[in-house]
Write a protein that holds these residues in place. Sequence first.
Motif, PDB file in Angstrom:
ATOM      1  N   TYR A 184      -0.173  10.732  -0.680  1.00 45.86           N
ATOM      2  CA  TYR A 184      -1.627  10.798  -0.783  1.00 45.86           C
ATOM      3  C   TYR A 184      -2.289  10.605   0.576  1.00 45.86           C
ATOM      4  O   TYR A 184      -3.204  11.342   0.937  1.00 45.86           O
ATOM      5  CB  TYR A 184      -2.188   9.761  -1.771  1.00 45.86           C
ATOM      6  N   LEU A 185      -1.828   9.623   1.342  1.00 46.47           N
ATOM      7  CA  LEU A 185      -2.438   9.343   2.646  1.00 46.47           C
ATOM      8  C   LEU A 185      -2.301  10.534   3.591  1.00 46.47           C
ATOM      9  O   LEU A 185      -3.187  10.800   4.407  1.00 46.47           O
ATOM     10  CB  LEU A 185      -1.813   8.093   3.269  1.00 46.47           C
ATOM     11  N   SER A 186      -1.196  11.283   3.477  1.00 48.97           N
ATOM     12  CA  SER A 186      -0.996  12.467   4.308  1.00 48.97           C
ATOM     13  C   SER A 186      -1.918  13.604   3.871  1.00 48.97           C
ATOM     14  O   SER A 186      -2.460  14.337   4.705  1.00 48.97           O
ATOM     15  CB  SER A 186       0.466  12.931   4.225  1.00 48.97           C
ATOM     16  N   PHE A 220      -3.861   4.337 -11.993  1.00 45.14           N
ATOM     17  CA  PHE A 220      -4.046   4.419 -10.546  1.00 45.14           C
ATOM     18  C   PHE A 220      -3.123   5.505  -9.993  1.00 45.14           C
ATOM     19  O   PHE A 220      -2.287   6.047 -10.714  1.00 45.14           O
ATOM     20  CB  PHE A 220      -3.752   3.070  -9.881  1.00 45.14           C
ATOM     21  N   ILE A 221      -3.242   5.815  -8.733  1.00 47.16           N
ATOM     22  CA  ILE A 221      -2.523   6.957  -8.159  1.00 47.16           C
ATOM     23  C   ILE A 221      -1.011   6.830  -8.280  1.00 47.16           C
ATOM     24  O   ILE A 221      -0.330   7.817  -8.561  1.00 47.16           O
ATOM     25  CB  ILE A 221      -2.960   7.183  -6.694  1.00 47.16           C
ATOM     26  N   LEU A 230      -2.728   1.243  -1.685  1.00 47.64           N
ATOM     27  CA  LEU A 230      -3.526   1.681  -0.541  1.00 47.64           C
ATOM     28  C   LEU A 230      -4.109   3.074  -0.780  1.00 47.64           C
ATOM     29  O   LEU A 230      -5.202   3.381  -0.301  1.00 47.64           O
ATOM     30  CB  LEU A 230      -2.674   1.700   0.731  1.00 47.64           C
ATOM     31  N   ALA A 231      -3.402   3.903  -1.538  1.00 47.64           N
ATOM     32  CA  ALA A 231      -3.878   5.260  -1.808  1.00 47.64           C
ATOM     33  C   ALA A 231      -5.216   5.238  -2.541  1.00 47.64           C
ATOM     34  O   ALA A 231      -6.141   5.976  -2.195  1.00 47.64           O
ATOM     35  CB  ALA A 231      -2.831   6.027  -2.616  1.00 47.64           C
ATOM     36  N   ASP A 232      -5.341   4.388  -3.556  1.00 43.92           N
ATOM     37  CA  ASP A 232      -6.594   4.291  -4.310  1.00 43.92           C
ATOM     38  C   ASP A 232      -7.729   3.788  -3.429  1.00 43.92           C
ATOM     39  O   ASP A 232      -8.863   4.264  -3.513  1.00 43.92           O
ATOM     40  CB  ASP A 232      -6.414   3.343  -5.499  1.00 43.92           C
TER      41      ASP A 232
END
Length: 242
Positions: free
Chosen positions: A98-100, A157-158, A165-167
């Motif tokens: 997700y962060l990417s 949640f994700i 951290l993604a959420d």
Amino acid sequence: MELYLDLHSQPCRSVFLFAKAVGIPFEFKHVDLSTGQQHSEEFGKLSIVRKVPVMKDGSFVLTESTAILKYMVQKHSSSVADHWFPADLQQRARVNEYLSWQHMNLRAHGSKVFLLRAFFPLIMGSEVPKEKMDAAVEDLNQSLKLLEEKFLQNKPFIIGDKISLADLVAIVEIMQPVGTGMDVFAGRPKLIAWRDRVKKAIGEKLFDEGHEVIMKVGSMPQKMQNSSELEMLKPKFRKLFN
């Protein structure tokens, strides 16, 4: 630990909210983006990048919000719950996935809508052309759809049953256009339910504290109206908006 932040910035809010939510002590160093404080000689000595957030932990200086978030998790692993950035290889990979993805998607598109709604009239001296705004909103809607269908699916949640951290990174990006008065949650019950779970997991009082300045962003363009920072930004904004 010192955190150099301006809470108008989404990445700054993610770092601020995380440190507060998990109880990592830090000294808040305000860098006023509206007056161009990031371009000062003093801040340049701290970070040649001249962007926030910046973390200074002793003599160690780190830039980039996702790097700072991961550093804080790993430094304080004995007290930070595993679900924020799981030790499990595949769960951690989902957070990193997700962060990417978000940089060129939800972040890019939410930021463009924010800039058009908050700053275009001040910089360009006219209302935003309908076709320009429609295209930006369409891109944002596509990113929100992918957030729901690919990353959230039917999970709370994700990455599953608990916040990560993604959420946190996702919600601060979504709140950026919300700060301009755009209800991006309208007609999205799944996203509304997820937002409410994220707020509860972080703590509603803390969530509101972190987003207080962005919810009053209407005063920021006026504050910048005669500032040297605005003059510096005009060429960049005109290139983006044209």
